[in-house]
Design a protein around this motif. Sequence first.
Motif, PDB file in Angstrom:
ATOM      1  N   UNK A  37     -18.435  25.784  13.924  1.00 11.44           N
ATOM      2  CA  UNK A  37     -18.502  27.196  14.735  1.00 11.44           C
ATOM      3  C   UNK A  37     -18.783  27.241  16.989  1.00 11.44           C
ATOM      4  N   UNK A  38     -18.657  25.984  16.608  1.00 11.60           N
ATOM      5  CA  UNK A  38     -18.937  25.797  18.003  1.00 11.60           C
ATOM      6  C   UNK A  38     -17.501  26.062  19.094  1.00 11.60           C
ATOM      7  N   UNK A  39     -16.831  25.456  18.100  1.00 15.34           N
ATOM      8  CA  UNK A  39     -14.949  25.743  18.478  1.00 15.34           C
ATOM      9  C   UNK A  39     -14.632  26.795  19.184  1.00 15.34           C
ATOM     10  N   UNK A  87     -26.239  23.980  26.487  1.00 16.47           N
ATOM     11  CA  UNK A  87     -27.502  23.365  26.371  1.00 16.47           C
ATOM     12  C   UNK A  87     -27.206  23.728  25.132  1.00 16.47           C
ATOM     13  N   UNK A  88     -26.357  25.053  24.501  1.00 14.62           N
ATOM     14  CA  UNK A  88     -26.337  25.736  23.070  1.00 14.62           C
ATOM     15  C   UNK A  88     -25.811  24.364  22.060  1.00 14.62           C
ATOM     16  N   UNK A 143     -27.314  21.858  19.166  1.00 12.63           N
ATOM     17  CA  UNK A 143     -26.235  21.391  18.007  1.00 12.63           C
ATOM     18  C   UNK A 143     -26.049  19.839  17.563  1.00 12.63           C
ATOM     19  N   UNK A 144     -25.077  19.650  18.088  1.00 11.17           N
ATOM     20  CA  UNK A 144     -24.821  18.444  18.298  1.00 11.17           C
ATOM     21  C   UNK A 144     -26.021  17.469  17.812  1.00 11.17           C
ATOM     22  N   UNK A 163     -32.239  22.697   6.136  1.00  7.47           N
ATOM     23  CA  UNK A 163     -31.519  22.350   5.321  1.00  7.47           C
ATOM     24  C   UNK A 163     -30.562  22.920   5.764  1.00  7.47           C
ATOM     25  N   UNK A 164     -29.954  23.769   6.261  1.00 12.61           N
ATOM     26  CA  UNK A 164     -28.942  23.952   6.980  1.00 12.61           C
ATOM     27  C   UNK A 164     -27.672  22.628   7.910  1.00 12.61           C
ATOM     28  N   UNK A 165     -28.351  22.242   8.309  1.00  9.22           N
ATOM     29  CA  UNK A 165     -28.219  20.648   9.369  1.00  9.22           C
ATOM     30  C   UNK A 165     -27.740  19.131   8.212  1.00  9.22           C
ATOM     31  N   UNK A 166     -28.570  19.519   7.068  1.00  5.67           N
ATOM     32  CA  UNK A 166     -28.484  18.356   5.952  1.00  5.67           C
ATOM     33  C   UNK A 166     -27.623  18.999   4.782  1.00  5.67           C
ATOM     34  N   UNK A 167     -26.305  20.767   5.118  1.00  5.62           N
ATOM     35  CA  UNK A 167     -25.749  20.369   3.600  1.00  5.62           C
ATOM     36  C   UNK A 167     -24.798  21.565   4.149  1.00  5.62           C
ATOM     37  N   UNK A 168     -25.005  21.531   5.798  1.00  9.57           N
ATOM     38  CA  UNK A 168     -23.560  21.801   6.540  1.00  9.57           C
ATOM     39  C   UNK A 168     -22.867  21.723   7.493  1.00  9.57           C
ATOM     40  N   UNK A 169     -21.741  21.527   7.604  1.00  6.66           N
ATOM     41  CA  UNK A 169     -21.326  21.050   9.162  1.00  6.66           C
ATOM     42  C   UNK A 169     -20.612  22.405   9.716  1.00  6.66           C
ATOM     43  N   UNK A 170     -21.058  23.533   9.457  1.00  5.96           N
ATOM     44  CA  UNK A 170     -20.395  24.734   9.718  1.00  5.96           C
ATOM     45  C   UNK A 170     -20.978  25.107  11.253  1.00  5.96           C
ATOM     46  N   UNK A 171     -21.764  24.644  11.429  1.00 10.93           N
ATOM     47  CA  UNK A 171     -22.807  24.875  12.379  1.00 10.93           C
ATOM     48  C   UNK A 171     -21.579  24.233  13.550  1.00 10.93           C
ATOM     49  N   UNK A 172     -21.252  22.889  13.737  1.00 10.38           N
ATOM     50  CA  UNK A 172     -20.324  22.196  14.104  1.00 10.38           C
ATOM     51  C   UNK A 172     -18.801  23.467  14.641  1.00 10.38           C
TER      52      UNK A 172
END
Length: 326
Positions: A240-242, A287-288, A292-293, A229-238
């Motif tokens: 947040x990597x920065x 690794x984390x 995510x990527x 659900x999170x990865x289908x509707x949001x790119x914020x995790x990407x």
Amino acid sequence: MNQPEILYMVVPCYNEQEVLRETAEQLKNKYSALMSEGLISRESRIVFVNDGSKDQTWGIIKELHEKAPELYSGIDLAHNSGHQNAVLAGLMTVKDICDMCITMDADLQDDVNTIDEMVKKYYEGNQVVYGVRSARDTDTFFKKFTAESFYKFMKLMGADVVYNHADFRLMSRRVLQELANFKEVNLFLRGMVPLIGFQNCKVYYERHERLAGESKYPLKKMLAFAVNGITSFSTKPLKLITTLGFVMSVASILAFIWAFIAKIGGFTEHGWSSTMCSIWLIGGLQLFCLGIIGEYIGKIYAEVKQRPRYIIAEFLNDAENKQEKN
């Protein structure tokens, strides 16, 4: 309301032989009441979607259809496609032969009596009616905590989901036709339906204990569902990597300073400082971030193959406009 409109219920089923007959009976009684009140047409149907069950679920569905073809319909998927795909298979199959459609699970945890209010809200002009839990008193502390955390985290990540709403909802034919334009393979209907828009509202109900059988969403599946659900509707995790990379870089510098001081003070063995800082901090961070990527790359891989989301083996329905949707 000039005349009652056609209501189709889509009920996904996976190994539900223990509860299916009781579910069918309760829905039959509810349909009879709604028809008597003139709220739904007598052409309305209850559609059970067999999602590759390994027990007698499909046999029971066929039995129900043979006994009352004017009420019960069935869809048999060629293999187990997953809950969300099973729901979509039912929706896409009936989208042109109903005026409104309600989805609910077969375990009777969703309150059947809420259907009355949903239908009335539809006649008031609402294209989507969300069934929302009024409380989680029957959940364990762990279940309640994780569920509420999921909805809050989804909101934080930018996904527009209805709090405490699962897949118990009413949608109009117009909404179903618009939903058919969403072609993604990684389905998350709780996020897709709000994206469609149109006038909508919520109805609240108390969720019951499962009548029989076992939950089809153990912790492992719930976590996978949340990640999807999170990865289908949001790119914020990407994004947040920065931020995480910057924070961890600062933390690494501080750790190096502390390790250097500890080394000068003679509190450590030779080589300990460099090992701690390089392997634990940098390695863990890499690794984390790669994980995510990798989640997003995996979704891209699944989408570009454009494989069918489900395959219908058989559709039992006595309506004139029979359809099969792949």
